[in-house]
Design a protein around this motif. Sequence first.
Motif, short mmCIF file in Angstrom:
data_model
loop_
_atom_site.label_atom_id
_atom_site.label_comp_id
_atom_site.label_asym_id
_atom_site.label_seq_id
_atom_site.Cartn_x
_atom_site.Cartn_y
_atom_site.Cartn_z
N ALA A 1 -2.32 -10.14 18.35
CA ALA A 1 -2.18 -11.17 17.47
C ALA A 1 -2.43 -12.58 18.40
O ALA A 1 -1.94 -12.82 19.22
CB ALA A 1 -0.69 -11.24 16.56
N LEU A 2 -3.07 -13.23 17.53
CA LEU A 2 -3.12 -14.91 18.09
C LEU A 2 -1.72 -15.68 17.81
O LEU A 2 -1.18 -15.16 16.99
CB LEU A 2 -4.23 -15.67 17.26
CG LEU A 2 -5.60 -14.99 17.52
CD1 LEU A 2 -6.59 -15.85 16.62
CD2 LEU A 2 -6.17 -15.26 18.70
N ASN A 3 -1.66 -16.50 18.69
CA ASN A 3 -0.33 -17.33 18.55
C ASN A 3 -0.27 -18.35 17.86
O ASN A 3 -1.02 -19.25 18.19
CB ASN A 3 0.04 -17.65 19.98
CG ASN A 3 1.46 -18.23 20.10
OD1 ASN A 3 1.60 -18.87 19.39
ND2 ASN A 3 2.18 -17.93 20.98
N ASN A 4 0.21 -18.32 16.59
CA ASN A 4 0.02 -19.67 15.45
C ASN A 4 0.60 -20.77 15.94
O ASN A 4 -0.07 -21.94 15.89
CB ASN A 4 0.65 -19.10 14.32
CG ASN A 4 -0.04 -17.83 13.53
OD1 ASN A 4 -1.53 -18.07 13.43
ND2 ASN A 4 0.48 -17.23 12.66
N ALA A 5 1.85 -20.66 16.71
CA ALA A 5 2.54 -21.99 17.17
C ALA A 5 1.50 -22.53 18.18
O ALA A 5 1.35 -23.83 17.88
CB ALA A 5 3.59 -21.58 17.45
N GLN A 6 0.90 -21.88 18.90
CA GLN A 6 -0.08 -22.38 19.95
C GLN A 6 -1.33 -22.87 19.28
O GLN A 6 -2.07 -24.05 19.53
CB GLN A 6 -0.54 -21.57 21.05
CG GLN A 6 0.44 -21.27 22.29
CD GLN A 6 -0.01 -20.29 23.16
OE1 GLN A 6 -1.11 -19.60 22.95
NE2 GLN A 6 0.95 -19.84 23.94
N LEU A 7 -1.95 -22.03 18.38
CA LEU A 7 -3.14 -22.55 17.65
C LEU A 7 -2.99 -23.58 16.74
O LEU A 7 -4.11 -24.62 16.66
CB LEU A 7 -3.44 -21.50 16.59
CG LEU A 7 -4.21 -20.15 17.17
CD1 LEU A 7 -4.43 -19.09 16.11
CD2 LEU A 7 -5.70 -20.43 17.66
N PHE A 8 -1.90 -23.95 16.12
CA PHE A 8 -1.74 -25.07 15.09
C PHE A 8 -0.93 -26.22 15.74
O PHE A 8 -0.95 -27.31 14.79
CB PHE A 8 -1.16 -24.60 13.68
CG PHE A 8 -2.42 -23.36 13.12
CD1 PHE A 8 -3.57 -23.98 12.55
CD2 PHE A 8 -2.08 -22.19 12.98
CE1 PHE A 8 -4.47 -23.00 12.06
CE2 PHE A 8 -2.88 -21.37 12.66
CZ PHE A 8 -4.18 -21.46 12.05
N ARG A 9 -0.39 -26.09 16.78
CA ARG A 9 0.57 -27.13 17.27
C ARG A 9 -0.46 -28.58 17.11
O ARG A 9 0.29 -29.54 16.80
CB ARG A 9 0.74 -26.63 18.70
CG ARG A 9 1.89 -27.79 19.19
CD ARG A 9 2.98 -27.97 18.42
NE ARG A 9 4.34 -28.19 19.23
CZ ARG A 9 5.31 -28.68 18.61
NH1 ARG A 9 5.58 -28.73 17.33
NH2 ARG A 9 6.54 -29.13 19.61
N SER A 10 -1.58 -28.57 17.43
CA SER A 10 -2.20 -29.71 17.73
C SER A 10 -2.79 -30.26 16.12
O SER A 10 -2.77 -31.50 16.21
CB SER A 10 -3.48 -29.69 18.34
OG SER A 10 -4.29 -28.78 17.85
N ASN A 11 -2.62 -29.60 15.11
CA ASN A 11 -2.60 -30.19 13.82
C ASN A 11 -1.51 -30.44 13.22
O ASN A 11 -1.55 -30.95 12.05
CB ASN A 11 -3.06 -28.94 13.07
CG ASN A 11 -4.44 -28.28 13.41
OD1 ASN A 11 -4.47 -27.62 14.25
ND2 ASN A 11 -5.34 -28.42 12.46
N PHE A 12 -0.37 -30.53 14.03
CA PHE A 12 0.94 -31.06 13.28
C PHE A 12 1.89 -31.41 14.42
O PHE A 12 2.13 -30.93 15.18
CB PHE A 12 1.73 -29.66 12.55
CG PHE A 12 2.71 -30.07 11.85
CD1 PHE A 12 2.56 -30.63 10.40
CD2 PHE A 12 3.97 -30.13 12.17
CE1 PHE A 12 3.60 -30.71 9.70
CE2 PHE A 12 5.08 -30.16 11.49
CZ PHE A 12 4.67 -30.60 10.21
#
Length: 366
Positions: free
Chosen positions: A283-294
């Motif tokens: 699975a992709l790492n959501n915290a890593q993926l979306f950290r830059s959006n938030f």
Amino acid sequence: MNHDALFAPLQLGTIKVQNRIIMAPLTRMRAGTGNVPTALNAKYYAQRASAGLIIAEGTAVSHQGQGYPGAPGIYTEDQINGWRSVTDAVHSKRGRIFLQIAHNGRNSHSSLLPQNSLPVAPSAIPPDLPAFTNEFKQVPTETPRALETDEISTIVDTFVQAALNAIEAGFDGVEVQAANSHLIDQFLQDGTNKRTDEYGGIAENRVRFLLEVVDKVSAAVGINRLGVRLSPFGQYGGIHDSNPLHLYGIAISALDKRQIAYLHLIEGRGSEIGLGDGLHEEALNNAQLFRSNFRGPLISAAAYTPSSATQTVSKGEADGIAFGRLFIANPDLVERIRDGLPMNKYDRSTFYGGGEHGYTDYPVAI
Ligand SMILES: Cc1cc2nc3c(=O)[nH]c(=O)nc-3n(C[C@H](O)[C@H](O)[C@H](O)COP(=O)(O)O)c2cc1C
């Protein structure tokens, strides 16, 4: 291993939490008659008050939003009073507690709903999971009724009233349940949302319901007292989206702009609702993926151990870690992590329904 990173205080909107070990919202189906929280529920939460923040279980914003027998609500006077005994018990131990406010949408069953009406959803597509009846029986889900456009604002209003009720009941804030295939998630993802009005179609339309809830709830109780939970790439109940990266990028950037108290993301590596013990290592790492959006505080959940939690916070990938099953079995999880003590094992057979066994009788270490 030194877990100091988990013991630094963290500002979440109006409150400062004393550690970054957060109790995930956990449906336990042990509320009393009328979906009213009881003294047993107060005892359970108070036992876990050393968590930096408790996010109390998914709680229905209205009778129509109910999804499980014995799940609490926050839409009657008795429920507000019941919850007040919970928040008082947690606060008297200097804990902090938010309430997860939820509408179950299509995951419900008519036996739980007003006049035995059908569950509602963005579109008439049933989930591929069993539903619980009012008698705790698991049965195939029904095909939900697609909501009319003009019903949607009424549902938004139930979230607002639920949030006001939660504050009246003494909660420090609310978490909007937009994860795990609940109604808001059903609007977000195009596998469940086939609408042709302004709530369906392009991703900007599918996030509309979430953002209306967030904007109206924040106008009522303050953006500083509002968190949002999302489960990008989640598949619970057969939910899916054709382009989750795009969809959740838009949703999370919009939440960032509004400066909510925190964003709570469930990782796909674990099981969204803790149904299994296996790990999806791919699975992709959501915290890593979306950290830059938030830019605000980010809480990450699912399949964390004390070590992986410490690593994630130390690397700055998340600011706090929510633990589910470990908190079920370890009321003193915070102290056990601090002192490097072994963990109790959870008993899956007592997760849902029942009394104090598997709920308030897990032993503390010392
Ligand atoms: C018994 C049980 C009930 C749950 N109830 C909820 C809930 O009410 N709301 C929610 O967002 N997630 C719920 N979840 C998911 C947990 O909050 C958490 O994300 C999941 O268990 C993964 O974390 P863990 O690996 O630390 O257990 C539930 C999980 C379990 C095991």
